[in-house]
Scaffold this active site. Structure first.
Site, PDB file in Angstrom:
ATOM      1  N   ASN A 156      -2.038   0.073   6.753  1.00  0.00           N
ATOM      2  CA  ASN A 156      -1.125  -1.129   7.398  1.00  0.00           C
ATOM      3  C   ASN A 156      -0.571  -1.618   6.694  1.00  0.00           C
ATOM      4  O   ASN A 156      -0.293  -2.826   6.354  1.00  0.00           O
ATOM      5  CB  ASN A 156      -2.744  -2.121   8.402  1.00  0.00           C
ATOM      6  CG  ASN A 156      -3.351  -2.455   6.954  1.00  0.00           C
ATOM      7  OD1 ASN A 156      -3.673  -2.125   5.576  1.00  0.00           O
ATOM      8  ND2 ASN A 156      -4.706  -3.350   7.291  1.00  0.00           N
ATOM      9  N   LYS A 181       0.886  -0.622   0.107  1.00  0.00           N
ATOM     10  CA  LYS A 181      -0.007   0.209  -0.041  1.00  0.00           C
ATOM     11  C   LYS A 181       0.636   0.902   0.029  1.00  0.00           C
ATOM     12  O   LYS A 181       1.861   0.899   0.145  1.00  0.00           O
ATOM     13  CB  LYS A 181      -0.648  -0.059   0.742  1.00  0.00           C
ATOM     14  CG  LYS A 181      -1.932  -1.296   1.478  1.00  0.00           C
ATOM     15  CD  LYS A 181      -2.467  -1.401   2.548  1.00  0.00           C
ATOM     16  CE  LYS A 181      -3.972  -2.028   2.496  1.00  0.00           C
ATOM     17  NZ  LYS A 181      -4.998  -2.124   3.176  1.00  0.00           N
ATOM     18  N   GLU A 199      -9.623 -11.039  -7.055  1.00  0.00           N
ATOM     19  CA  GLU A 199      -8.336 -10.093  -7.239  1.00  0.00           C
ATOM     20  C   GLU A 199      -7.324  -9.999  -8.429  1.00  0.00           C
ATOM     21  O   GLU A 199      -6.733  -9.308  -8.840  1.00  0.00           O
ATOM     22  CB  GLU A 199      -7.999 -10.141  -6.120  1.00  0.00           C
ATOM     23  CG  GLU A 199      -8.755  -9.083  -5.065  1.00  0.00           C
ATOM     24  CD  GLU A 199      -8.480  -9.555  -3.526  1.00  0.00           C
ATOM     25  OE1 GLU A 199      -9.489  -8.736  -2.823  1.00  0.00           O
ATOM     26  OE2 GLU A 199      -7.351  -9.623  -3.613  1.00  0.00           O
ATOM     27  N   TYR A 243     -12.247  -2.203  -4.182  1.00  0.00           N
ATOM     28  CA  TYR A 243     -13.353  -2.233  -2.821  1.00  0.00           C
ATOM     29  C   TYR A 243     -14.882  -2.003  -3.344  1.00  0.00           C
ATOM     30  O   TYR A 243     -14.830  -1.749  -2.261  1.00  0.00           O
ATOM     31  CB  TYR A 243     -11.930  -1.164  -2.348  1.00  0.00           C
ATOM     32  CG  TYR A 243     -11.031  -1.015  -2.069  1.00  0.00           C
ATOM     33  CD1 TYR A 243     -10.286  -2.550  -0.912  1.00  0.00           C
ATOM     34  CD2 TYR A 243      -9.674  -0.696  -2.822  1.00  0.00           C
ATOM     35  CE1 TYR A 243      -9.375  -2.660  -0.881  1.00  0.00           C
ATOM     36  CE2 TYR A 243      -8.904  -0.828  -2.662  1.00  0.00           C
ATOM     37  CZ  TYR A 243      -7.824  -2.059  -1.440  1.00  0.00           C
ATOM     38  OH  TYR A 243      -7.160  -2.219  -1.143  1.00  0.00           O
ATOM     39  N   HIS A 269      -1.801  -5.644   1.211  1.00  0.00           N
ATOM     40  CA  HIS A 269      -3.270  -6.525   1.464  1.00  0.00           C
ATOM     41  C   HIS A 269      -3.247  -8.012   0.974  1.00  0.00           C
ATOM     42  O   HIS A 269      -2.152  -7.868   0.443  1.00  0.00           O
ATOM     43  CB  HIS A 269      -4.201  -5.655   0.221  1.00  0.00           C
ATOM     44  CG  HIS A 269      -5.490  -5.653  -0.528  1.00  0.00           C
ATOM     45  ND1 HIS A 269      -6.462  -6.036   0.020  1.00  0.00           N
ATOM     46  CD2 HIS A 269      -5.211  -6.988  -1.205  1.00  0.00           C
ATOM     47  CE1 HIS A 269      -7.598  -6.987  -0.401  1.00  0.00           C
ATOM     48  NE2 HIS A 269      -6.756  -7.727  -1.182  1.00  0.00           N
TER      49      HIS A 269
END
Length: 140
Positions: free
Chosen positions: A114, A11, A128, A51, A117
């Site tokens: 965080n 990320k 995905e 998302y 993913h």
């Protein structure tokens, strides 16, 4: 255990801090192989589509804004039980609850930023992976 493939995203918080190599190293040391990888900047439309499952959740708009705030590294990881192994190496979504030595415990800034993913199931992984990669781009 079967050889699987899973999607991993490094990320914007992690790419901004030059942690891409350190994160990939963790996956490789855990026995996962990178079989496809690309550094991209998600558009708002791409992030909203990816998302979309969270569209009705209160964190959705913030997640889209965060994921478009800088470059990400999308990759396909392959290995024995890759989905579970990836999730184990990443650690809990909330870094405060993540086990010592996991990516999120060591690198995440907070629950939103965080650092990584990962797909949560075989069907999710397939969807995905195909969102970001064609079959020709995955080299096992």
């Amino acid at each position: 255990m079967a050889v699987e493939r899973t999607l991993s995203i490094i990320k914007p918080d992690a790419t901004r801090r030059n942690l891409t190599g350190a994160i990939v190293d963790r996956f490789e040391k855990a026995g996962l192989r990178v079989v496809a990888q690309r550094r991209i900047r998600l558009s708002k439309d791409q992030a909203e589509a990816f998302y979309g499952v969270h569209r009705e959740r209160p964190f959705y708009n913030g997640l889209v804004a965060f994921m478009t705030s800088g470059p990400v590294v999308v990759q396909v990881l392959e290995g024995e039980g890759a989905i579970a192994k990836n999730r184990e190496v990443m650690g809990a979504t909330n870094p405060a609850n993540a086990a010592a030595g996991t990516i999120r415990k060591d690198f995440a800034e907070n629950i939103e930023a965080n650092s990584v993913h990962g797909s949560d199931a075989p069907e999710t992984a397939a969807n995905e992976i195909s969102f970001f990669f064609s079959g020709l781009e995955i080299v096992g």
